[in-house]
Design a protein around this motif. Structure first.
Motif, PDB file in Angstrom:
ATOM      1  N   LEU A  28     113.136  98.619  79.556  1.00  0.00           N
ATOM      2  CA  LEU A  28     113.644  99.803  80.326  1.00  0.00           C
ATOM      3  C   LEU A  28     112.727  99.587  81.382  1.00  0.00           C
ATOM      4  O   LEU A  28     113.337 100.215  82.377  1.00  0.00           O
ATOM      5  CB  LEU A  28     112.113 100.571  79.104  1.00  0.00           C
ATOM      6  N   ALA A  29     111.945  99.082  81.837  1.00  0.00           N
ATOM      7  CA  ALA A  29     111.420  98.940  83.034  1.00  0.00           C
ATOM      8  C   ALA A  29     112.600  98.800  83.987  1.00  0.00           C
ATOM      9  O   ALA A  29     112.800  99.167  85.097  1.00  0.00           O
ATOM     10  CB  ALA A  29     110.177  98.108  83.444  1.00  0.00           C
ATOM     11  N   THR A  30     113.530  97.389  83.720  1.00  0.00           N
ATOM     12  CA  THR A  30     114.516  97.333  84.470  1.00  0.00           C
ATOM     13  C   THR A  30     115.383  98.484  84.792  1.00  0.00           C
ATOM     14  O   THR A  30     115.538  98.847  86.063  1.00  0.00           O
ATOM     15  CB  THR A  30     115.138  95.967  83.729  1.00  0.00           C
ATOM     16  N   VAL A  31     116.435  98.667  83.237  1.00  0.00           N
ATOM     17  CA  VAL A  31     117.318  99.331  83.421  1.00  0.00           C
ATOM     18  C   VAL A  31     117.302 100.613  84.319  1.00  0.00           C
ATOM     19  O   VAL A  31     117.385 101.596  85.130  1.00  0.00           O
ATOM     20  CB  VAL A  31     117.640  99.801  81.579  1.00  0.00           C
ATOM     21  N   LEU A  32     115.791 101.893  84.370  1.00  0.00           N
ATOM     22  CA  LEU A  32     115.304 102.878  84.572  1.00  0.00           C
ATOM     23  C   LEU A  32     115.003 102.691  86.093  1.00  0.00           C
ATOM     24  O   LEU A  32     115.150 103.474  87.178  1.00  0.00           O
ATOM     25  CB  LEU A  32     114.352 103.302  83.991  1.00  0.00           C
ATOM     26  N   GLY A  33     114.189 101.710  86.292  1.00  0.00           N
ATOM     27  CA  GLY A  33     113.476 101.074  87.420  1.00  0.00           C
ATOM     28  C   GLY A  33     114.703 100.803  88.989  1.00  0.00           C
ATOM     29  O   GLY A  33     114.869 101.748  89.932  1.00  0.00           O
ATOM     30  N   ILE A  34     115.689 100.114  88.311  1.00  0.00           N
ATOM     31  CA  ILE A  34     117.011  99.527  89.147  1.00  0.00           C
ATOM     32  C   ILE A  34     117.458 100.737  89.105  1.00  0.00           C
ATOM     33  O   ILE A  34     118.579 101.159  90.475  1.00  0.00           O
ATOM     34  CB  ILE A  34     117.290  98.520  88.450  1.00  0.00           C
ATOM     35  N   ALA A  72     117.159 104.045  88.981  1.00  0.00           N
ATOM     36  CA  ALA A  72     116.596 105.873  90.135  1.00  0.00           C
ATOM     37  C   ALA A  72     116.774 104.744  91.662  1.00  0.00           C
ATOM     38  O   ALA A  72     116.884 105.910  92.258  1.00  0.00           O
ATOM     39  CB  ALA A  72     115.454 105.450  89.680  1.00  0.00           C
ATOM     40  N   ALA A  73     116.109 103.119  91.555  1.00  0.00           N
ATOM     41  CA  ALA A  73     116.238 103.208  93.229  1.00  0.00           C
ATOM     42  C   ALA A  73     117.846 102.821  92.865  1.00  0.00           C
ATOM     43  O   ALA A  73     118.344 103.421  94.100  1.00  0.00           O
ATOM     44  CB  ALA A  73     116.072 101.267  93.502  1.00  0.00           C
ATOM     45  N   TYR A  74     118.701 102.432  93.267  1.00  0.00           N
ATOM     46  CA  TYR A  74     120.729 102.627  92.830  1.00  0.00           C
ATOM     47  C   TYR A  74     121.063 103.892  93.709  1.00  0.00           C
ATOM     48  O   TYR A  74     121.495 103.981  94.350  1.00  0.00           O
ATOM     49  CB  TYR A  74     120.888 101.150  92.509  1.00  0.00           C
ATOM     50  N   ALA A  75     120.739 105.087  91.834  1.00  0.00           N
ATOM     51  CA  ALA A  75     121.355 106.017  92.367  1.00  0.00           C
ATOM     52  C   ALA A  75     120.943 106.987  92.970  1.00  0.00           C
ATOM     53  O   ALA A  75     121.781 107.632  93.813  1.00  0.00           O
ATOM     54  CB  ALA A  75     121.601 106.219  90.564  1.00  0.00           C
ATOM     55  N   ILE A 112     113.672 109.702  86.580  1.00  0.00           N
ATOM     56  CA  ILE A 112     113.253 109.342  86.310  1.00  0.00           C
ATOM     57  C   ILE A 112     112.048 108.337  87.176  1.00  0.00           C
ATOM     58  O   ILE A 112     110.456 107.813  85.990  1.00  0.00           O
ATOM     59  CB  ILE A 112     114.332 107.573  86.591  1.00  0.00           C
ATOM     60  N   ASN A 113     111.302 109.070  87.596  1.00  0.00           N
ATOM     61  CA  ASN A 113     110.442 109.201  88.647  1.00  0.00           C
ATOM     62  C   ASN A 113     109.350 110.223  88.296  1.00  0.00           C
ATOM     63  O   ASN A 113     108.150 109.894  87.776  1.00  0.00           O
ATOM     64  CB  ASN A 113     110.378 108.863  90.405  1.00  0.00           C
ATOM     65  N   ALA A 118     108.463  99.802  85.667  1.00  0.00           N
ATOM     66  CA  ALA A 118     109.757 100.399  86.837  1.00  0.00           C
ATOM     67  C   ALA A 118     109.438 100.754  87.829  1.00  0.00           C
ATOM     68  O   ALA A 118     110.394 100.818  88.849  1.00  0.00           O
ATOM     69  CB  ALA A 118     109.702 101.746  85.783  1.00  0.00           C
ATOM     70  N   ARG A 119     107.883 101.443  88.203  1.00  0.00           N
ATOM     71  CA  ARG A 119     107.805 101.435  89.677  1.00  0.00           C
ATOM     72  C   ARG A 119     108.222  99.969  90.554  1.00  0.00           C
ATOM     73  O   ARG A 119     108.095 100.560  91.858  1.00  0.00           O
ATOM     74  CB  ARG A 119     106.009 102.205  89.337  1.00  0.00           C
ATOM     75  N   ILE A 120     107.571  99.276  90.254  1.00  0.00           N
ATOM     76  CA  ILE A 120     107.286  97.672  90.808  1.00  0.00           C
ATOM     77  C   ILE A 120     109.094  97.902  91.129  1.00  0.00           C
ATOM     78  O   ILE A 120     109.395  97.338  92.586  1.00  0.00           O
ATOM     79  CB  ILE A 120     106.727  96.817  90.549  1.00  0.00           C
ATOM     80  N   LEU A 121     109.830  97.859  90.148  1.00  0.00           N
ATOM     81  CA  LEU A 121     111.106  97.197  89.918  1.00  0.00           C
ATOM     82  C   LEU A 121     111.881  98.128  91.078  1.00  0.00           C
ATOM     83  O   LEU A 121     112.891  98.159  92.095  1.00  0.00           O
ATOM     84  CB  LEU A 121     111.631  97.265  88.574  1.00  0.00           C
ATOM     85  N   ARG A 122     111.720  99.317  91.417  1.00  0.00           N
ATOM     86  CA  ARG A 122     112.135 100.142  91.739  1.00  0.00           C
ATOM     87  C   ARG A 122     111.987 100.418  93.380  1.00  0.00           C
ATOM     88  O   ARG A 122     113.080 100.135  94.322  1.00  0.00           O
ATOM     89  CB  ARG A 122     112.123 101.823  91.223  1.00  0.00           C
TER      90      ARG A 122
END
Length: 323
Positions: free
Chosen positions: A118-124, A126-129, A137-138, A181-185
């Motif tokens: 969940l953290a990988t999919v949602l964090g990345i 959120a940052a890319y989209a 997501i944030n 998720a915040r860190i990966l974002r």
């Protein structure tokens, strides 16, 4: 100038590919060689491998039925017949700890896998989209970060009808993803404007292809570190919930053994072994994961490797030997 920038901004993942193996030998992954070259991660991997082997061969190692009651064997101290002693009901604690290793490790690893997925999919994503996807997501991550995790888990577990291993995995996995998720974002935000991502956009690659084909491979070291972190947090949290009586009390795990030890007030009766051995197994596993996490940080961050070499150099000077 460009060389200085490369040193200041090391790539997100520095795991090297597998080294070419000689004929007749199994190839060893480069990331495993790096972890084994680090003393912290090497020690952690040795202990964790031992615990995994215990979990795999638990039915063969256990000497008694962990849930069998025997008034004749009740409250026995550690001996050759019962290496870890027995409970107030006569159950063998050695068998409970050995078989509990399988349950605890399986639950912690599955919860960590769910949380990091969940953290990988949602964090990345959120940052890319960006835009409303990033804001949504944030906001969701902020909600989970603001609410205290332990009280939230206590409330959720108290209302669960099924407190089996699947239910506990879902509860832990769905509540421990926000921090990573915040860190990966944040890391994905620093990568989304790199040349290789812009080239994939120009080539017409889809969003999911860019996220999983370009961004995720360059963040694999952080994802691995997050998995180890959530792994031992899930182990401690699950043991804490079971210690409070909010887990599956019919299962055999370290937390359940600790729960029955405190229910029977074993310490007040002078019986230290029902607390010590499951607690030692939990502490040893968590310590191994912490050392692996420290090793991953040093392997993936060149600055930490340089700092470690500097400390070794100055230590050799203080001792009086050659650097």
């Amino acid at each position: 100038m460009s060389q200085i920038q490369v040193l200041e901004e090391p790539p997100a993942a520095t795991f090297v590919p597998a080294l070419p193996a000689r004929r007749g030998r199994v190839p060893v992954p480069g990331w495993l060689l790096l972890l084994l070259s680090n003393p912290k991660s090497r020690g952690g991997l040795v202990v964790l491998t031992f615990m995994i082997l215990v979990a795999l061969f638990a039915p063969l190692i256990a000497t008694h039925d962990p849930n069998a009651f025997s008034l004749f064997d009740a409250k026995q101290a550690p001996s050759w017949h019962h290496p870890f002693g027995t409970t107030d009901q006569g159950s063998d604690i050695f068998s409970q700890v050995v078989l509990g290793t399988r349950t605890s490790l399986m639950l912690g690893a599955a919860a960590a896998a769910l949380a990091m997925s969940l953290a990988t999919v949602l964090g990345i994503l959120a940052a890319y989209a960006g835009g409303w996807v990033d804001e949504g997501i944030n906001f969701l991550a902020n909600v989970f970060l603001v609410i205290p995790t332990i009280p939230l888990l206590v409330v959720i577990s108290s209302y669960l009808q099924d407190r089996g291993i699947v239910g506990m995995i879902l509860v832990l996995g769905l509540t421990l993803w926000a921090f990573e998720a915040r860190i990966l974002r944040g890391q994905a935000l620093s990568l989304r404007n790199r040349d290789f991502v812009l080239a994939a956009k120009v080539a017409g690659e889809s969003t999911w292809r860019i996220v999983f084909g370009e961004l995720v491979p360059n963040m694999i070291s952080r994802i691995a570190a997050g998995f180890v972190l959530v792994f031992y947090v899930a182990l401690l949290t699950d043991a804490g919930l079971e210690f409070l009586g909010l887990g599956d009390m019919g299962a055999t795990s370290w937390g359940v053994t600790l729960y029955w030890a405190q229910v029977n007030s074993t310490v007040l009766q002078g019986e230290w072994w029902p607390f010590f051995f499951p607690g030692a197994a939990l502490a040893l596993t968590v310590a191994a994961l912490v050392f692996i996490l420290a090793g991953i940080d040093e392997v993936s961050n060149p600055r930490l490797r340089v700092e470690r070499r500097r400390r070794r150099f100055f230590r050799s000077l203080l001792v009086g030997g050659r650097p």
